[in-house]
Design a protein around this motif. Structure first.
Motif, PDB file in Angstrom:
ATOM      1  N   PRO A  14      27.342  31.048 -17.541  1.00  0.00           N
ATOM      2  CA  PRO A  14      26.050  30.945 -16.849  1.00  0.00           C
ATOM      3  C   PRO A  14      25.998  31.882 -15.646  1.00  0.00           C
ATOM      4  CG  PRO A  14      27.396  28.995 -16.432  1.00  0.00           C
ATOM      5  CD  PRO A  14      28.118  29.808 -17.457  1.00  0.00           C
ATOM      6  N   ALA A  15      24.873  32.591 -15.542  1.00  0.00           N
ATOM      7  CA  ALA A  15      24.676  33.528 -14.437  1.00  0.00           C
ATOM      8  C   ALA A  15      23.451  33.087 -13.648  1.00  0.00           C
ATOM      9  CB  ALA A  15      24.489  34.939 -14.972  1.00  0.00           C
ATOM     10  N   GLN A  16      23.557  33.123 -12.334  1.00  0.00           N
ATOM     11  CA  GLN A  16      22.455  32.678 -11.482  1.00  0.00           C
ATOM     12  C   GLN A  16      21.692  33.853 -10.884  1.00  0.00           C
ATOM     13  OE1 GLN A  16      23.564  30.501  -7.972  1.00  0.00           O
ATOM     14  NE2 GLN A  16      25.241  31.886  -7.479  1.00  0.00           N
ATOM     15  N   SER A  17      20.444  33.573 -10.561  1.00  0.00           N
ATOM     16  CA  SER A  17      19.593  34.528  -9.864  1.00  0.00           C
ATOM     17  C   SER A  17      18.672  33.723  -8.957  1.00  0.00           C
ATOM     18  CB  SER A  17      18.778  35.355 -10.863  1.00  0.00           C
ATOM     19  OG  SER A  17      17.980  34.502 -11.664  1.00  0.00           O
ATOM     20  N   GLY A  18      18.026  34.383  -8.016  1.00  0.00           N
ATOM     21  CA  GLY A  18      17.146  33.614  -7.160  1.00  0.00           C
ATOM     22  C   GLY A  18      16.466  34.434  -6.091  1.00  0.00           C
ATOM     23  N   ARG A  19      15.739  33.692  -5.276  1.00  0.00           N
ATOM     24  CA  ARG A  19      15.018  34.271  -4.151  1.00  0.00           C
ATOM     25  C   ARG A  19      14.898  33.193  -3.082  1.00  0.00           C
ATOM     26  NH1 ARG A  19       9.433  34.974  -5.920  1.00  0.00           N
ATOM     27  NH2 ARG A  19       9.083  32.960  -4.943  1.00  0.00           N
ATOM     28  N   VAL A  20      15.230  33.515  -1.859  1.00  0.00           N
ATOM     29  CA  VAL A  20      15.074  32.590  -0.741  1.00  0.00           C
ATOM     30  C   VAL A  20      13.726  32.882  -0.091  1.00  0.00           C
ATOM     31  CG1 VAL A  20      15.943  31.918   1.519  1.00  0.00           C
ATOM     32  CG2 VAL A  20      17.535  32.329  -0.356  1.00  0.00           C
ATOM     33  N   ASP A  21      12.878  31.845  -0.023  1.00  0.00           N
ATOM     34  CA  ASP A  21      11.556  31.988   0.576  1.00  0.00           C
ATOM     35  C   ASP A  21      11.485  31.407   1.980  1.00  0.00           C
ATOM     36  OD1 ASP A  21      10.501  33.196  -1.710  1.00  0.00           O
ATOM     37  OD2 ASP A  21      10.046  31.259  -2.622  1.00  0.00           O
ATOM     38  N   TYR A  22      12.415  30.527   2.320  1.00  0.00           N
ATOM     39  CA  TYR A  22      12.382  29.868   3.619  1.00  0.00           C
ATOM     40  C   TYR A  22      13.801  29.538   4.044  1.00  0.00           C
ATOM     41  CZ  TYR A  22      11.493  26.455   7.262  1.00  0.00           C
ATOM     42  OH  TYR A  22      11.479  25.795   8.467  1.00  0.00           O
ATOM     43  N   GLY A  23      14.131  29.773   5.289  1.00  0.00           N
ATOM     44  CA  GLY A  23      15.458  29.437   5.801  1.00  0.00           C
ATOM     45  C   GLY A  23      16.512  30.394   5.281  1.00  0.00           C
ATOM     46  N   SER A  24      17.745  29.885   5.195  1.00  0.00           N
ATOM     47  CA  SER A  24      18.846  30.700   4.690  1.00  0.00           C
ATOM     48  C   SER A  24      19.848  29.810   3.973  1.00  0.00           C
ATOM     49  CB  SER A  24      19.532  31.453   5.829  1.00  0.00           C
ATOM     50  OG  SER A  24      20.387  30.583   6.543  1.00  0.00           O
ATOM     51  N   LEU A  25      20.694  30.405   3.159  1.00  0.00           N
ATOM     52  CA  LEU A  25      21.702  29.646   2.411  1.00  0.00           C
ATOM     53  C   LEU A  25      22.734  29.010   3.330  1.00  0.00           C
ATOM     54  CD1 LEU A  25      22.207  31.996  -0.657  1.00  0.00           C
ATOM     55  CD2 LEU A  25      20.964  29.832  -0.582  1.00  0.00           C
TER      56      LEU A  25
ATOM     57  N   GLY B  38      17.348  30.545 -10.678  1.00  0.00           N
ATOM     58  CA  GLY B  38      17.409  30.603 -12.126  1.00  0.00           C
ATOM     59  C   GLY B  38      18.842  30.634 -12.601  1.00  0.00           C
ATOM     60  N   CYS B  39      19.036  30.229 -13.864  1.00  0.00           N
ATOM     61  CA  CYS B  39      20.378  30.230 -14.438  1.00  0.00           C
ATOM     62  C   CYS B  39      20.274  30.385 -15.955  1.00  0.00           C
ATOM     63  CB  CYS B  39      21.097  28.920 -14.097  1.00  0.00           C
ATOM     64  SG  CYS B  39      22.854  28.916 -14.530  1.00  0.00           S
ATOM     65  N   THR B  40      21.188  31.168 -16.518  1.00  0.00           N
ATOM     66  CA  THR B  40      21.257  31.323 -17.965  1.00  0.00           C
ATOM     67  C   THR B  40      22.023  30.148 -18.567  1.00  0.00           C
ATOM     68  OG1 THR B  40      23.260  32.665 -17.789  1.00  0.00           O
ATOM     69  CG2 THR B  40      21.144  33.844 -17.799  1.00  0.00           C
ATOM     70  N   GLU B  41      22.040  30.070 -19.885  1.00  0.00           N
ATOM     71  CA  GLU B  41      22.665  28.950 -20.581  1.00  0.00           C
ATOM     72  C   GLU B  41      24.146  28.818 -20.243  1.00  0.00           C
ATOM     73  OE1 GLU B  41      20.872  31.343 -22.106  1.00  0.00           O
ATOM     74  OE2 GLU B  41      19.550  30.476 -23.626  1.00  0.00           O
ATOM     75  N   GLY B  42      24.595  27.560 -20.217  1.00  0.00           N
ATOM     76  CA  GLY B  42      25.992  27.247 -19.968  1.00  0.00           C
ATOM     77  C   GLY B  42      26.129  25.827 -19.467  1.00  0.00           C
TER      78      GLY B  42
ATOM     79  N   LYS C 118      28.420  14.074  -7.814  1.00  0.00           N
ATOM     80  CA  LYS C 118      29.132  14.935  -8.765  1.00  0.00           C
ATOM     81  C   LYS C 118      28.316  14.942 -10.048  1.00  0.00           C
ATOM     82  CE  LYS C 118      33.615  13.810  -6.744  1.00  0.00           C
ATOM     83  NZ  LYS C 118      33.603  14.932  -5.861  1.00  0.00           N
ATOM     84  N   THR C 119      27.955  16.134 -10.503  1.00  0.00           N
ATOM     85  CA  THR C 119      27.089  16.265 -11.661  1.00  0.00           C
ATOM     86  C   THR C 119      27.663  17.258 -12.661  1.00  0.00           C
ATOM     87  OG1 THR C 119      25.804  18.040 -10.626  1.00  0.00           O
ATOM     88  CG2 THR C 119      25.008  15.775 -10.287  1.00  0.00           C
ATOM     89  N   VAL C 120      27.181  17.160 -13.895  1.00  0.00           N
ATOM     90  CA  VAL C 120      27.438  18.177 -14.910  1.00  0.00           C
ATOM     91  C   VAL C 120      26.079  18.687 -15.363  1.00  0.00           C
ATOM     92  CG1 VAL C 120      28.338  18.674 -17.216  1.00  0.00           C
ATOM     93  CG2 VAL C 120      29.632  17.186 -15.669  1.00  0.00           C
ATOM     94  N   TRP C 121      25.899  19.981 -15.263  1.00  0.00           N
ATOM     95  CA  TRP C 121      24.661  20.628 -15.672  1.00  0.00           C
ATOM     96  C   TRP C 121      24.878  21.313 -17.018  1.00  0.00           C
ATOM     97  CZ3 TRP C 121      20.397  22.635 -12.309  1.00  0.00           C
ATOM     98  CH2 TRP C 121      20.286  21.900 -11.125  1.00  0.00           C
ATOM     99  N   GLU C 122      23.969  21.066 -17.951  1.00  0.00           N
ATOM    100  CA  GLU C 122      23.938  21.795 -19.209  1.00  0.00           C
ATOM    101  C   GLU C 122      22.604  22.530 -19.256  1.00  0.00           C
ATOM    102  OE1 GLU C 122      23.900  21.247 -24.062  1.00  0.00           O
ATOM    103  OE2 GLU C 122      23.986  19.464 -22.786  1.00  0.00           O
ATOM    104  N   VAL C 123      22.628  23.823 -19.024  1.00  0.00           N
ATOM    105  CA  VAL C 123      21.413  24.627 -19.091  1.00  0.00           C
ATOM    106  C   VAL C 123      21.205  24.959 -20.561  1.00  0.00           C
ATOM    107  CG1 VAL C 123      20.239  26.732 -18.345  1.00  0.00           C
ATOM    108  CG2 VAL C 123      21.771  25.530 -16.765  1.00  0.00           C
ATOM    109  N   VAL C 124      20.203  24.293 -21.153  1.00  0.00           N
ATOM    110  CA  VAL C 124      19.942  24.394 -22.587  1.00  0.00           C
ATOM    111  C   VAL C 124      19.137  25.651 -22.908  1.00  0.00           C
ATOM    112  CG1 VAL C 124      18.870  23.218 -24.557  1.00  0.00           C
ATOM    113  CG2 VAL C 124      19.992  21.879 -22.763  1.00  0.00           C
ATOM    114  N   ARG C 125      18.121  25.917 -22.092  1.00  0.00           N
ATOM    115  CA  ARG C 125      17.314  27.132 -22.185  1.00  0.00           C
ATOM    116  C   ARG C 125      17.261  27.732 -20.791  1.00  0.00           C
ATOM    117  NH1 ARG C 125      12.582  24.057 -24.614  1.00  0.00           N
ATOM    118  NH2 ARG C 125      11.956  24.445 -22.503  1.00  0.00           N
ATOM    119  N   PRO C 126      17.224  29.063 -20.671  1.00  0.00           N
ATOM    120  CA  PRO C 126      17.239  29.689 -19.341  1.00  0.00           C
ATOM    121  C   PRO C 126      16.310  28.954 -18.374  1.00  0.00           C
ATOM    122  CG  PRO C 126      17.245  31.383 -21.007  1.00  0.00           C
ATOM    123  CD  PRO C 126      17.059  30.064 -21.735  1.00  0.00           C
ATOM    124  N   LEU C 127      16.871  28.606 -17.228  1.00  0.00           N
ATOM    125  CA  LEU C 127      16.228  27.729 -16.258  1.00  0.00           C
ATOM    126  C   LEU C 127      15.665  28.507 -15.080  1.00  0.00           C
ATOM    127  CD1 LEU C 127      15.836  24.691 -15.460  1.00  0.00           C
ATOM    128  CD2 LEU C 127      17.994  24.901 -14.223  1.00  0.00           C
TER     129      LEU C 127
END
Length: 120
Positions: free
Chosen positions: A32-43, A53-57, A101-110
């Motif tokens: 899974p690969a992430q992408s994004g944009r910060v619109d307010y504040g900072s990380l 966004g995130c690709t499948e995984g 604690k979570t497990v994420w399954e990205v089924v379709r690009p999110l």
């Protein structure tokens, strides 16, 4: 004002560093690969909002902050530490608390919009 719609193509989305370099995450399946944009504040906090966004995984994600998010596109299944699984698609919102604690399954690009509160 920022508008987030499932019918709108987001601009300014950029590739972000690998998930394992950004958050407390362990990859379980896929790449899974992430992408994004910060619109307010900072990380760095205390509040940050934008689009992610995130690709499948599949990956474990131990939350170090509180997040409220709405899915704009794609599908994700999130399983909590008790084994409860919820599926989310466009228009669905969720809150995950710091410490979960979570497990994420990205089924379709999110693609989701988010607000994260990073407490000290």
């Amino acid at each position: 004002m920022h508008t987030y719609k499932s019918t709108k193509t987001e601009t300014g989305i950029e590739a972000w560093p690998p998930l394992t370099e950004t958050f407390d995450i362990k990859i379980l399946k896929g790449e899974p690969a992430q992408s994004g944009r910060v619109d307010y504040g900072s990380l760095e906090g205390p509040i940050v909002g934008g689009v992610w966004g995130c690709t499948e995984g599949v990956f474990e994600f131990n939350y170090t902050a509180d997040e409220l998010a709405t899915v704009l596109e794609g599908e994700v299944r999130i399983t909590d530490a008790s084994g409860n699984t919820e599926s989310y698609g466009p228009g669905d919102s969720f809150h995950i608390a710091k410490g979960e604690k979570t497990v994420w399954e990205v089924v379709r690009p999110l693609r989701k919009c988010f607000i994260i509160y990073i407490s000290g």
